[in-house]
Design a protein around this motif. Sequence first.
Motif, PDB file in Angstrom:
ATOM      1  N   GLY A 164      45.136  94.759 140.674  1.00  0.00           N
ATOM      2  CA  GLY A 164      44.446  93.494 140.884  1.00  0.00           C
ATOM      3  C   GLY A 164      45.262  92.460 141.623  1.00  0.00           C
ATOM      4  O   GLY A 164      44.720  91.438 142.064  1.00  0.00           O
ATOM      5  N   LYS A 165      46.561  92.715 141.787  1.00  0.00           N
ATOM      6  CA  LYS A 165      47.440  91.770 142.485  1.00  0.00           C
ATOM      7  C   LYS A 165      47.718  92.188 143.926  1.00  0.00           C
ATOM      8  O   LYS A 165      48.361  91.434 144.670  1.00  0.00           O
ATOM      9  CB  LYS A 165      48.766  91.646 141.728  1.00  0.00           C
ATOM     10  CG  LYS A 165      48.618  91.188 140.283  1.00  0.00           C
ATOM     11  CD  LYS A 165      49.953  91.215 139.561  1.00  0.00           C
ATOM     12  CE  LYS A 165      49.801  90.844 138.090  1.00  0.00           C
ATOM     13  NZ  LYS A 165      51.095  90.901 137.363  1.00  0.00           N
ATOM     14  N   LEU A 166      47.263  93.362 144.314  1.00  0.00           N
ATOM     15  CA  LEU A 166      47.580  93.906 145.640  1.00  0.00           C
ATOM     16  C   LEU A 166      46.450  93.569 146.611  1.00  0.00           C
ATOM     17  O   LEU A 166      45.566  94.384 146.885  1.00  0.00           O
ATOM     18  CB  LEU A 166      47.806  95.413 145.550  1.00  0.00           C
ATOM     19  CG  LEU A 166      48.882  95.853 144.542  1.00  0.00           C
ATOM     20  CD1 LEU A 166      49.031  97.369 144.541  1.00  0.00           C
ATOM     21  CD2 LEU A 166      50.218  95.178 144.844  1.00  0.00           C
ATOM     22  N   LEU A 167      46.492  92.370 147.147  1.00  0.00           N
ATOM     23  CA  LEU A 167      45.375  91.841 147.933  1.00  0.00           C
ATOM     24  C   LEU A 167      45.247  92.490 149.310  1.00  0.00           C
ATOM     25  O   LEU A 167      44.184  92.401 149.937  1.00  0.00           O
ATOM     26  CB  LEU A 167      45.529  90.334 148.099  1.00  0.00           C
ATOM     27  CG  LEU A 167      45.653  89.516 146.805  1.00  0.00           C
ATOM     28  CD1 LEU A 167      45.752  88.037 147.124  1.00  0.00           C
ATOM     29  CD2 LEU A 167      44.482  89.792 145.878  1.00  0.00           C
ATOM     30  N   LYS A 168      46.320  93.158 149.796  1.00  0.00           N
ATOM     31  CA  LYS A 168      46.288  93.729 151.141  1.00  0.00           C
ATOM     32  C   LYS A 168      46.023  95.231 151.135  1.00  0.00           C
ATOM     33  O   LYS A 168      45.990  95.848 152.207  1.00  0.00           O
ATOM     34  CB  LYS A 168      47.617  93.450 151.863  1.00  0.00           C
ATOM     35  CG  LYS A 168      47.872  91.979 152.121  1.00  0.00           C
ATOM     36  CD  LYS A 168      49.142  91.779 152.940  1.00  0.00           C
ATOM     37  CE  LYS A 168      49.370  90.296 153.245  1.00  0.00           C
ATOM     38  NZ  LYS A 168      50.590  90.089 154.069  1.00  0.00           N
ATOM     39  N   ILE A 169      45.804  95.813 149.968  1.00  0.00           N
ATOM     40  CA  ILE A 169      45.686  97.263 149.871  1.00  0.00           C
ATOM     41  C   ILE A 169      44.460  97.757 150.637  1.00  0.00           C
ATOM     42  O   ILE A 169      43.368  97.212 150.520  1.00  0.00           O
ATOM     43  CB  ILE A 169      45.633  97.701 148.389  1.00  0.00           C
ATOM     44  CG1 ILE A 169      46.028  99.165 148.240  1.00  0.00           C
ATOM     45  CG2 ILE A 169      44.307  97.418 147.752  1.00  0.00           C
ATOM     46  CD1 ILE A 169      47.494  99.403 148.299  1.00  0.00           C
ATOM     47  N   GLN A 170      44.667  98.783 151.471  1.00  0.00           N
ATOM     48  CA  GLN A 170      43.595  99.365 152.272  1.00  0.00           C
ATOM     49  C   GLN A 170      43.318 100.825 151.902  1.00  0.00           C
ATOM     50  O   GLN A 170      42.197 101.305 152.094  1.00  0.00           O
ATOM     51  CB  GLN A 170      43.944  99.277 153.761  1.00  0.00           C
ATOM     52  CG  GLN A 170      44.059  97.851 154.271  1.00  0.00           C
ATOM     53  CD  GLN A 170      44.545  97.791 155.713  1.00  0.00           C
ATOM     54  OE1 GLN A 170      44.833  98.820 156.324  1.00  0.00           O
ATOM     55  NE2 GLN A 170      44.646  96.590 156.251  1.00  0.00           N
ATOM     56  N   SER A 171      44.328 101.512 151.407  1.00  0.00           N
ATOM     57  CA  SER A 171      44.173 102.916 151.029  1.00  0.00           C
ATOM     58  C   SER A 171      44.821 103.118 149.667  1.00  0.00           C
ATOM     59  O   SER A 171      45.992 102.776 149.473  1.00  0.00           O
ATOM     60  CB  SER A 171      44.839 103.823 152.069  1.00  0.00           C
ATOM     61  OG  SER A 171      44.727 105.183 151.697  1.00  0.00           O
ATOM     62  N   LEU A 172      44.055 103.671 148.727  1.00  0.00           N
ATOM     63  CA  LEU A 172      44.534 103.837 147.357  1.00  0.00           C
ATOM     64  C   LEU A 172      44.224 105.248 146.867  1.00  0.00           C
ATOM     65  O   LEU A 172      43.097 105.720 146.975  1.00  0.00           O
ATOM     66  CB  LEU A 172      43.868 102.820 146.437  1.00  0.00           C
ATOM     67  CG  LEU A 172      44.136 102.964 144.932  1.00  0.00           C
ATOM     68  CD1 LEU A 172      45.609 102.747 144.623  1.00  0.00           C
ATOM     69  CD2 LEU A 172      43.270 101.988 144.139  1.00  0.00           C
ATOM     70  N   SER A 208      40.157  92.663 143.528  1.00  0.00           N
ATOM     71  CA  SER A 208      40.916  92.323 144.734  1.00  0.00           C
ATOM     72  C   SER A 208      40.925  93.446 145.765  1.00  0.00           C
ATOM     73  O   SER A 208      41.717  93.411 146.698  1.00  0.00           O
ATOM     74  CB  SER A 208      42.363  92.006 144.347  1.00  0.00           C
ATOM     75  OG  SER A 208      42.968  93.161 143.770  1.00  0.00           O
ATOM     76  N   LEU A 209      40.060  94.449 145.598  1.00  0.00           N
ATOM     77  CA  LEU A 209      40.124  95.622 146.462  1.00  0.00           C
ATOM     78  C   LEU A 209      39.078  95.575 147.566  1.00  0.00           C
ATOM     79  O   LEU A 209      38.581  96.605 148.023  1.00  0.00           O
ATOM     80  CB  LEU A 209      39.949  96.893 145.615  1.00  0.00           C
ATOM     81  CG  LEU A 209      41.005  97.103 144.519  1.00  0.00           C
ATOM     82  CD1 LEU A 209      40.729  98.386 143.756  1.00  0.00           C
ATOM     83  CD2 LEU A 209      42.412  97.140 145.119  1.00  0.00           C
ATOM     84  N   TRP A 210      38.734  94.382 148.026  1.00  0.00           N
ATOM     85  CA  TRP A 210      37.675  94.268 149.035  1.00  0.00           C
ATOM     86  C   TRP A 210      38.105  94.802 150.405  1.00  0.00           C
ATOM     87  O   TRP A 210      37.260  95.042 151.262  1.00  0.00           O
ATOM     88  CB  TRP A 210      37.234  92.810 149.162  1.00  0.00           C
ATOM     89  CG  TRP A 210      38.350  91.853 149.376  1.00  0.00           C
ATOM     90  CD1 TRP A 210      39.022  91.605 150.524  1.00  0.00           C
ATOM     91  CD2 TRP A 210      38.955  91.015 148.377  1.00  0.00           C
ATOM     92  NE1 TRP A 210      40.007  90.671 150.341  1.00  0.00           N
ATOM     93  CE2 TRP A 210      39.982  90.283 149.025  1.00  0.00           C
ATOM     94  CE3 TRP A 210      38.721  90.804 147.012  1.00  0.00           C
ATOM     95  CZ2 TRP A 210      40.778  89.361 148.340  1.00  0.00           C
ATOM     96  CZ3 TRP A 210      39.515  89.886 146.345  1.00  0.00           C
ATOM     97  CH2 TRP A 210      40.526  89.174 147.001  1.00  0.00           C
ATOM     98  N   ASN A 211      39.425  95.002 150.620  1.00  0.00           N
ATOM     99  CA  ASN A 211      39.894  95.536 151.903  1.00  0.00           C
ATOM    100  C   ASN A 211      39.994  97.056 151.916  1.00  0.00           C
ATOM    101  O   ASN A 211      40.360  97.642 152.933  1.00  0.00           O
ATOM    102  CB  ASN A 211      41.266  94.946 152.252  1.00  0.00           C
ATOM    103  CG  ASN A 211      41.176  93.492 152.678  1.00  0.00           C
ATOM    104  OD1 ASN A 211      40.258  93.117 153.413  1.00  0.00           O
ATOM    105  ND2 ASN A 211      42.106  92.674 152.214  1.00  0.00           N
ATOM    106  N   LEU A 212      39.662  97.694 150.803  1.00  0.00           N
ATOM    107  CA  LEU A 212      39.803  99.148 150.707  1.00  0.00           C
ATOM    108  C   LEU A 212      38.912  99.863 151.716  1.00  0.00           C
ATOM    109  O   LEU A 212      37.720  99.606 151.800  1.00  0.00           O
ATOM    110  CB  LEU A 212      39.428  99.627 149.301  1.00  0.00           C
ATOM    111  CG  LEU A 212      40.532  99.864 148.284  1.00  0.00           C
ATOM    112  CD1 LEU A 212      39.960 100.530 147.046  1.00  0.00           C
ATOM    113  CD2 LEU A 212      41.675 100.693 148.846  1.00  0.00           C
ATOM    114  N   SER A 213      39.527 100.796 152.453  1.00  0.00           N
ATOM    115  CA  SER A 213      38.759 101.680 153.328  1.00  0.00           C
ATOM    116  C   SER A 213      38.800 103.123 152.825  1.00  0.00           C
ATOM    117  O   SER A 213      37.869 103.883 153.056  1.00  0.00           O
ATOM    118  CB  SER A 213      39.281 101.609 154.763  1.00  0.00           C
ATOM    119  OG  SER A 213      40.644 101.973 154.826  1.00  0.00           O
TER     120      SER A 213
END
Length: 249
Positions: free
Chosen positions: A172-180, A198-203
């Motif tokens: 929840g603190k990783l605002l820039k995460i794109q791949s998990l 906070s995972l709205w940038n996830l692709s």
Amino acid sequence: MSKLRSLTINNPAIINSMPPMSCFYLLRVLDLEDCNLKDHPSLDFVGKLFHLRYLSLLNTGYAGDLPREIGKLQFLQTLCFFRTDIKEVPLSIFGLRQLMSLEVGDSSRLPTTSGLRNLSSLELLHMNVDSAYVAEELGHLTQLRLLSVMLRKDLEGRWEESICRVLVGSLGKLLKIQSLAVVISDDVEVDLEGSVDSLWNLSHLLIFGTSRLPTWIDPASFLHLSRLRIMVGQVRSEDIQVLGMLQAL
């Protein structure tokens, strides 16, 4: 040769016929990927390559130790020892403040007293998580864009029940995460419940081994998701609806 900046070797016999690696004191890139180092006795020379930016031991099978002197490589940005048999990682690795990419082998464990939060420049990280302490440290790596973790028992075969809860809190603190990618080892049966917004940038999202679909997987939040792979032990009726909505994105 003393002015060499970049060196790639995929044949271990070449290493034995070369001058000592420490002679290449201006070396910035050392790529040993796919070079069979199973019988190589030591990598102590690495600690003398003070200008090194890139070091890859990917798929070398190296079973020795990483030298403690690796902490002196203050310009190092990429360090990969994935698919090696390195067991112990020196504490000095947490002094590499310029490190942007770190890929730790599945056989490797971080020191018990972790200083993972010190690697604040990391953008790519692949590693094992076997304690709630390490899971909490991940939340301080706020520059991460790609994170891949394997949740597993510690060396004594113990499993901390709080690991998943703490990990979800860190995500929840990783605002820039794109791949998990989160993979849970076969000998552990848990879920990844919690709240993550906070995972709205996830692709890209990959989850393997959880007991059920995490409730924080919300189609309304994953607007950029283009790749999804999930393996769960139990699929509930409400999960089918969520998966259907994700498929429609």
